[in-house]
Design a protein around this motif. Structure first.
Motif, mmCIF file in Angstrom:
data_model
loop_
_atom_site.group_PDB
_atom_site.id
_atom_site.type_symbol
_atom_site.label_atom_id
_atom_site.label_comp_id
_atom_site.label_asym_id
_atom_site.label_seq_id
_atom_site.Cartn_x
_atom_site.Cartn_y
_atom_site.Cartn_z
ATOM 1 N N ILE A 1 6.089 1.543 -3.974
ATOM 2 C CA ILE A 1 6.343 1.627 -2.845
ATOM 3 C C ILE A 1 6.806 2.775 -2.210
ATOM 4 C CG2 ILE A 1 6.968 -0.840 -2.652
ATOM 5 C CD1 ILE A 1 9.891 -0.195 -2.969
ATOM 6 N N LYS B 1 17.672 -0.249 2.192
ATOM 7 C CA LYS B 1 16.504 -1.252 2.521
ATOM 8 C C LYS B 1 15.847 -1.899 1.147
ATOM 9 C CE LYS B 1 12.654 -1.679 5.662
ATOM 10 N NZ LYS B 1 11.663 -1.099 6.446
ATOM 11 N N VAL B 2 15.560 -1.198 0.087
ATOM 12 C CA VAL B 2 15.185 -1.610 -1.099
ATOM 13 C C VAL B 2 16.030 -2.743 -1.771
ATOM 14 C CG1 VAL B 2 14.578 -1.213 -3.460
ATOM 15 C CG2 VAL B 2 13.440 0.210 -1.490
ATOM 16 N N LEU C 1 16.117 -5.833 0.513
ATOM 17 C CA LEU C 1 14.912 -6.716 0.355
ATOM 18 C C LEU C 1 14.766 -7.268 -1.169
ATOM 19 C CD1 LEU C 1 12.288 -4.651 2.140
ATOM 20 C CD2 LEU C 1 13.218 -6.808 2.879
ATOM 21 N N VAL D 1 13.789 -5.865 -3.720
ATOM 22 C CA VAL D 1 12.619 -5.168 -4.498
ATOM 23 C C VAL D 1 12.932 -5.212 -5.939
ATOM 24 C CG1 VAL D 1 11.079 -3.449 -4.519
ATOM 25 C CG2 VAL D 1 11.927 -4.004 -2.316
ATOM 26 N N TYR E 1 5.192 -4.890 -5.905
ATOM 27 C CA TYR E 1 5.077 -3.945 -4.801
ATOM 28 C C TYR E 1 4.182 -4.490 -3.691
ATOM 29 C CZ TYR E 1 0.261 -2.757 -6.336
ATOM 30 O OH TYR E 1 -0.801 -2.560 -6.810
ATOM 31 N N GLN F 1 3.995 -7.362 -2.154
ATOM 32 C CA GLN F 1 4.591 -7.816 -0.948
ATOM 33 C C GLN F 1 4.960 -7.114 0.171
ATOM 34 O OE1 GLN F 1 6.762 -10.500 -3.467
ATOM 35 N NE2 GLN F 1 8.590 -10.071 -2.187
ATOM 36 N N TYR F 2 5.380 -5.907 -0.213
ATOM 37 C CA TYR F 2 5.953 -5.035 0.729
ATOM 38 C C TYR F 2 5.115 -3.923 1.531
ATOM 39 C CZ TYR F 2 9.757 -6.807 -1.984
ATOM 40 O OH TYR F 2 10.604 -7.694 -2.699
ATOM 41 N N GLU G 1 6.643 -3.391 4.998
ATOM 42 C CA GLU G 1 7.765 -2.491 5.023
ATOM 43 C C GLU G 1 7.293 -0.927 4.605
ATOM 44 O OE1 GLU G 1 10.428 -3.935 5.872
ATOM 45 O OE2 GLU G 1 9.544 -5.670 6.422
#
Length: 156
Positions: free
Chosen positions: A18, A40-41, A44, A46, A81, A83-84, A87
């Motif tokens: 990402i 943000k990571v 979310l 991640v 990865y 699924q993002y 973003e």
């Protein structure tokens, strides 16, 4: 402090990436964008693996010389990865070949010596670079940092 050794023909390979592309920001804003990305990571949730990688793409000076802006890419490898994709920019594989490599361990205030050593190495060996450098941030604290630097060598 250990000796700073440079190795040639190293390759940086990142998988399931990402990426946040940050363009035309002032040098003072870098930490702000980095913290926003990491926050943000985290929010979310991640599932990342490996260290943060920062690609410095170069700097530009305004025509009147009053401001300097820079471009960066921030990378993290993530198990989930894909699924993002809404973003972040995602890449299955990011490869940077033919790099000069330097491993740095020490006080974060001394990282400039590592960058200078790479610059001198390029000068002394008639190597070219387009201003890009990758910093793989293995450990970072206030008084001790471990960073691997990868500086691509342009083929002439």
């Amino acid at each position: 402090m250990s000796k700073l050794e440079i190795l040639e023909n190293k390759k940086l390979v990142l998988k399931n990436v990402i990426k946040l592309e940050v363009r035309n920001i002032s040098m003072e804003e870098i930490d702000t964008y980095l913290n926003k990305f990491l926050t943000k990571v985290e929010l979310l949730r991640v599932q990342t693996f490996g260290p943060l990688v920062i690609k410095s793409i170069g700097a530009s000076i305004s025509e009147d010389g009053s401001s300097i802006t820079t471009d960066y890419d921030l990378f993290l490898q993530a198990h989930d990865y894909k699924q993002y994709k809404n973003e972040f920019v995602i890449e299955e594989r990011h490869v940077c070949e033919h790099c000069a490599y330097l491993h740095f361990e020490g006080n974060p205030q001394d990282i400039n010596y590592a960058h200078s050593k790479l610059d001198i190495y390029f000068y002394e060996n008639d190597l070219s670079n387009n201003g890009t450098i990758y910093s793989v941030c293995i450990h970072d604290s206030e008084d001790y940092t471990i960073i691997d630097l990868f500086k691509p060598v342009l083929k002439i």
